[in-house]
Motif scaffolding. Structure first.
Motif, PDB file in Angstrom:
ATOM      1  N   THR A 173       0.835  -1.202   0.000  1.00  0.00           N
ATOM      2  CA  THR A 173       0.000   0.000   0.000  1.00  0.00           C
ATOM      3  C   THR A 173       0.868   1.250   0.000  1.00  0.00           C
ATOM      4  OG1 THR A 173      -1.787  -1.152   1.148  1.00  0.00           O
ATOM      5  CG2 THR A 173      -1.809   1.250   1.240  1.00  0.00           C
ATOM      6  N   HIS A 174       1.929   1.221   0.805  1.00  0.00           N
ATOM      7  CA  HIS A 174       2.875   2.341   0.827  1.00  0.00           C
ATOM      8  C   HIS A 174       3.531   2.500  -0.548  1.00  0.00           C
ATOM      9  CE1 HIS A 174       5.753   5.216   2.372  1.00  0.00           C
ATOM     10  NE2 HIS A 174       6.739   4.466   1.861  1.00  0.00           N
ATOM     11  N   GLY A 175       3.916   1.377  -1.163  1.00  0.00           N
ATOM     12  CA  GLY A 175       4.513   1.420  -2.500  1.00  0.00           C
ATOM     13  C   GLY A 175       3.553   1.968  -3.532  1.00  0.00           C
ATOM     14  N   ALA A 176       2.288   1.589  -3.427  1.00  0.00           N
ATOM     15  CA  ALA A 176       1.277   2.099  -4.356  1.00  0.00           C
ATOM     16  C   ALA A 176       1.137   3.604  -4.223  1.00  0.00           C
ATOM     17  CB  ALA A 176      -0.069   1.414  -4.105  1.00  0.00           C
ATOM     18  N   SER A 177       1.161   4.088  -2.990  1.00  0.00           N
ATOM     19  CA  SER A 177       1.063   5.524  -2.749  1.00  0.00           C
ATOM     20  C   SER A 177       2.258   6.261  -3.354  1.00  0.00           C
ATOM     21  CB  SER A 177       0.977   5.773  -1.246  1.00  0.00           C
ATOM     22  OG  SER A 177       0.969   7.152  -0.974  1.00  0.00           O
ATOM     23  N   ALA A 178       3.454   5.693  -3.195  1.00  0.00           N
ATOM     24  CA  ALA A 178       4.655   6.312  -3.762  1.00  0.00           C
ATOM     25  C   ALA A 178       4.597   6.326  -5.286  1.00  0.00           C
ATOM     26  CB  ALA A 178       5.899   5.570  -3.277  1.00  0.00           C
ATOM     27  N   LEU A 179       4.101   5.251  -5.885  1.00  0.00           N
ATOM     28  CA  LEU A 179       3.971   5.202  -7.344  1.00  0.00           C
ATOM     29  C   LEU A 179       2.961   6.233  -7.847  1.00  0.00           C
ATOM     30  CD1 LEU A 179       4.055   1.359  -7.934  1.00  0.00           C
ATOM     31  CD2 LEU A 179       5.580   3.030  -9.008  1.00  0.00           C
ATOM     32  N   LEU A 180       1.869   6.386  -7.123  1.00  0.00           N
ATOM     33  CA  LEU A 180       0.876   7.379  -7.515  1.00  0.00           C
ATOM     34  C   LEU A 180       1.461   8.789  -7.429  1.00  0.00           C
ATOM     35  CD1 LEU A 180      -1.968   7.933  -8.469  1.00  0.00           C
ATOM     36  CD2 LEU A 180      -2.704   7.932  -6.086  1.00  0.00           C
ATOM     37  N   ARG A 181       2.225   9.057  -6.382  1.00  0.00           N
ATOM     38  CA  ARG A 181       2.880  10.360  -6.248  1.00  0.00           C
ATOM     39  C   ARG A 181       3.866  10.585  -7.405  1.00  0.00           C
ATOM     40  NH1 ARG A 181       4.584   9.693  -1.510  1.00  0.00           N
ATOM     41  NH2 ARG A 181       6.689   9.049  -2.011  1.00  0.00           N
ATOM     42  N   THR A 182       4.616   9.554  -7.757  1.00  0.00           N
ATOM     43  CA  THR A 182       5.555   9.665  -8.876  1.00  0.00           C
ATOM     44  C   THR A 182       4.807   9.926 -10.176  1.00  0.00           C
ATOM     45  OG1 THR A 182       7.160   8.220  -7.787  1.00  0.00           O
ATOM     46  CG2 THR A 182       7.379   8.470 -10.172  1.00  0.00           C
ATOM     47  N   ALA A 183       3.680   9.252 -10.371  1.00  0.00           N
ATOM     48  CA  ALA A 183       2.866   9.487 -11.567  1.00  0.00           C
ATOM     49  C   ALA A 183       2.448  10.954 -11.654  1.00  0.00           C
ATOM     50  CB  ALA A 183       1.629   8.589 -11.545  1.00  0.00           C
ATOM     51  N   GLU A 184       1.971  11.485 -10.545  1.00  0.00           N
ATOM     52  CA  GLU A 184       1.543  12.894 -10.523  1.00  0.00           C
ATOM     53  C   GLU A 184       2.713  13.828 -10.803  1.00  0.00           C
ATOM     54  OE1 GLU A 184      -0.149  12.964  -6.621  1.00  0.00           O
ATOM     55  OE2 GLU A 184      -2.062  12.100  -7.289  1.00  0.00           O
ATOM     56  N   GLU A 185       3.886  13.508 -10.244  1.00  0.00           N
ATOM     57  CA  GLU A 185       5.066  14.351 -10.460  1.00  0.00           C
ATOM     58  C   GLU A 185       5.496  14.326 -11.922  1.00  0.00           C
ATOM     59  OE1 GLU A 185       6.959  13.785  -5.970  1.00  0.00           O
ATOM     60  OE2 GLU A 185       7.699  12.545  -7.623  1.00  0.00           O
ATOM     61  N   LEU A 186       5.480  13.150 -12.538  1.00  0.00           N
ATOM     62  CA  LEU A 186       5.872  13.043 -13.948  1.00  0.00           C
ATOM     63  C   LEU A 186       4.873  13.776 -14.843  1.00  0.00           C
ATOM     64  CD1 LEU A 186       7.061   9.335 -13.968  1.00  0.00           C
ATOM     65  CD2 LEU A 186       8.500  11.349 -14.407  1.00  0.00           C
ATOM     66  N   GLU A 187       3.600  13.633 -14.556  1.00  0.00           N
ATOM     67  CA  GLU A 187       2.580  14.331 -15.354  1.00  0.00           C
ATOM     68  C   GLU A 187       2.713  15.844 -15.203  1.00  0.00           C
ATOM     69  OE1 GLU A 187      -0.533  10.596 -14.909  1.00  0.00           O
ATOM     70  OE2 GLU A 187      -0.786  12.375 -13.653  1.00  0.00           O
ATOM     71  N   HIS A 188       2.989  16.298 -13.996  1.00  0.00           N
ATOM     72  CA  HIS A 188       3.180  17.728 -13.757  1.00  0.00           C
ATOM     73  C   HIS A 188       4.421  18.231 -14.501  1.00  0.00           C
ATOM     74  CE1 HIS A 188       2.957  21.604 -11.824  1.00  0.00           C
ATOM     75  NE2 HIS A 188       4.165  21.452 -11.313  1.00  0.00           N
ATOM     76  N   ALA A 189       5.493  17.435 -14.485  1.00  0.00           N
ATOM     77  CA  ALA A 189       6.714  17.808 -15.213  1.00  0.00           C
ATOM     78  C   ALA A 189       6.429  17.909 -16.710  1.00  0.00           C
ATOM     79  CB  ALA A 189       7.828  16.802 -14.934  1.00  0.00           C
ATOM     80  N   GLY A 190       5.603  17.004 -17.228  1.00  0.00           N
ATOM     81  CA  GLY A 190       5.222  17.071 -18.640  1.00  0.00           C
ATOM     82  C   GLY A 190       4.487  18.361 -18.959  1.00  0.00           C
ATOM     83  N   ALA A 191       3.573  18.752 -18.089  1.00  0.00           N
ATOM     84  CA  ALA A 191       2.839  20.010 -18.297  1.00  0.00           C
ATOM     85  C   ALA A 191       3.783  21.209 -18.233  1.00  0.00           C
ATOM     86  CB  ALA A 191       1.724  20.142 -17.253  1.00  0.00           C
ATOM     87  N   LEU A 192       4.753  21.156 -17.320  1.00  0.00           N
ATOM     88  CA  LEU A 192       5.726  22.243 -17.224  1.00  0.00           C
ATOM     89  C   LEU A 192       6.581  22.327 -18.489  1.00  0.00           C
ATOM     90  CD1 LEU A 192       6.933  21.877 -13.520  1.00  0.00           C
ATOM     91  CD2 LEU A 192       5.526  23.715 -14.479  1.00  0.00           C
ATOM     92  N   TRP A 193       6.997  21.176 -19.022  1.00  0.00           N
ATOM     93  CA  TRP A 193       7.794  21.176 -20.262  1.00  0.00           C
ATOM     94  C   TRP A 193       6.998  21.812 -21.393  1.00  0.00           C
ATOM     95  CZ3 TRP A 193      12.716  20.403 -21.717  1.00  0.00           C
ATOM     96  CH2 TRP A 193      12.985  20.257 -23.085  1.00  0.00           C
ATOM     97  N   ARG A 194       5.731  21.433 -21.505  1.00  0.00           N
ATOM     98  CA  ARG A 194       4.879  21.961 -22.557  1.00  0.00           C
ATOM     99  C   ARG A 194       4.738  23.487 -22.430  1.00  0.00           C
ATOM    100  NH1 ARG A 194       1.861  17.905 -22.571  1.00  0.00           N
ATOM    101  NH2 ARG A 194       0.553  18.485 -20.835  1.00  0.00           N
ATOM    102  N   ALA A 195       4.749  23.976 -21.204  1.00  0.00           N
ATOM    103  CA  ALA A 195       4.637  25.429 -20.972  1.00  0.00           C
ATOM    104  C   ALA A 195       5.986  26.128 -21.032  1.00  0.00           C
ATOM    105  CB  ALA A 195       3.978  25.665 -19.609  1.00  0.00           C
ATOM    106  N   GLY A 196       7.058  25.380 -21.318  1.00  0.00           N
ATOM    107  CA  GLY A 196       8.383  25.967 -21.375  1.00  0.00           C
ATOM    108  C   GLY A 196       8.944  26.330 -20.008  1.00  0.00           C
ATOM    109  N   MET A 197       8.499  25.627 -18.978  1.00  0.00           N
ATOM    110  CA  MET A 197       8.894  25.986 -17.604  1.00  0.00           C
ATOM    111  C   MET A 197       9.642  24.876 -16.875  1.00  0.00           C
ATOM    112  SD  MET A 197       5.304  27.829 -16.560  1.00  0.00           S
ATOM    113  CE  MET A 197       5.755  28.013 -14.851  1.00  0.00           C
ATOM    114  N   LEU A 198      10.028  23.797 -17.567  1.00  0.00           N
ATOM    115  CA  LEU A 198      10.764  22.714 -16.918  1.00  0.00           C
ATOM    116  C   LEU A 198      12.246  22.925 -17.175  1.00  0.00           C
ATOM    117  CD1 LEU A 198      10.335  20.030 -15.317  1.00  0.00           C
ATOM    118  CD2 LEU A 198      10.655  18.862 -17.496  1.00  0.00           C
ATOM    119  N   GLU A 199      12.958  23.350 -16.133  1.00  0.00           N
ATOM    120  CA  GLU A 199      14.377  23.650 -16.278  1.00  0.00           C
ATOM    121  C   GLU A 199      15.202  22.837 -15.297  1.00  0.00           C
ATOM    122  OE1 GLU A 199      14.621  27.851 -15.742  1.00  0.00           O
ATOM    123  OE2 GLU A 199      13.586  28.271 -17.593  1.00  0.00           O
TER     124      GLU A 199
END
Length: 199
Positions: A173-199
């Motif tokens: 369950t702890h691992g699942a929570s960490a994976l979900l957090r990583t998913a959200e972080e990667l998706e957010h990083a993708g949105a930042l790249w698209r906006a030209g804000m991932l540095e």
């Protein structure tokens, strides 16, 4: 690329600002070198960076970087790929269990159904290759979708084991929570790249 000897010469007690600058500079060089090259051997070497340089070297550069930065996003991708390569059977099981709970993510992740261990290793390589040859935001979103599926699979597995092994279920369950957090972080990083804000 920073070789092992050069990495060892970096002082261990760098000021946080210096460590951050090194992380951002090396991540930018890796991504931009890959995107500027049409040589498949260069792309292959960048995909296999952890195998060539060692996870410790890469961790020394990027592990402390925030998830909303280029080095932080690359660190998450390389750790995900390393896990897939080192434990493909567990990843395959989690993926198969999670597909039913995350069918939309499966389409985004781009895996075949049902995937085997080799399929998931190829998928991890394809996602990381997309960082250098395709749209980085798409590669990050695919990795995020992949993590969502694995998180759903880990949660499902935890539920199934709860009655017989409460400690293992709690770890999953702890691992699942960490994976979900990583998913959200990667998706957010993708949105930042698209906006030209991932540095």
């Amino acid at each position: 690329m920073l070789d092992q000897n050069a990495a060892q010469e970096i002082p261990g007690d760098l000021a946080p600002a210096d460590r951050e600058e090194i992380a951002h500079t090396t991540a930018a060089v890796v991504v931009h070198r890959g995107r500027a090259s049409e040589d498949p051997a260069v792309i292959d070497r960048l995909v296999r960076l952890v195998e060539d340089e060692g996870l410790d070297v890469v961790a020394g550069l990027w592990a402390d970087a925030a998830s909303n930065t280029l080095p932080g996003a690359l660190w998450r991708l390389y750790v995900l790929r390393t896990w897939v390569r080192h434990d493909p059977q567990t990843v395959t099981l989690r993926y198969r269990l999670g597909v039913g709970a995350a069918p939309v993510s499966e389409v985004v992740a781009g895996a075949v159904t049902p995937p085997g261990p080799d399929d998931l290793c190829d998928l991890a390589d394809a996602v990381l290759s997309g960082v250098f040859t395709g749209d980085l935001d798409v590669a990050l979103e695919r990795a995020g979708a992949f993590c969502r599926i694995l998180a759903a699979g880990a949660a499902h597995d935890a539920d199934a084991r709860e009655a017989s092994d409460d400690l293992a279920a709690s770890r999953m369950t702890h691992g699942a929570s960490a994976l979900l957090r990583t998913a959200e972080e990667l998706e957010h990083a993708g949105a930042l790249w698209r906006a030209g804000m991932l540095e």
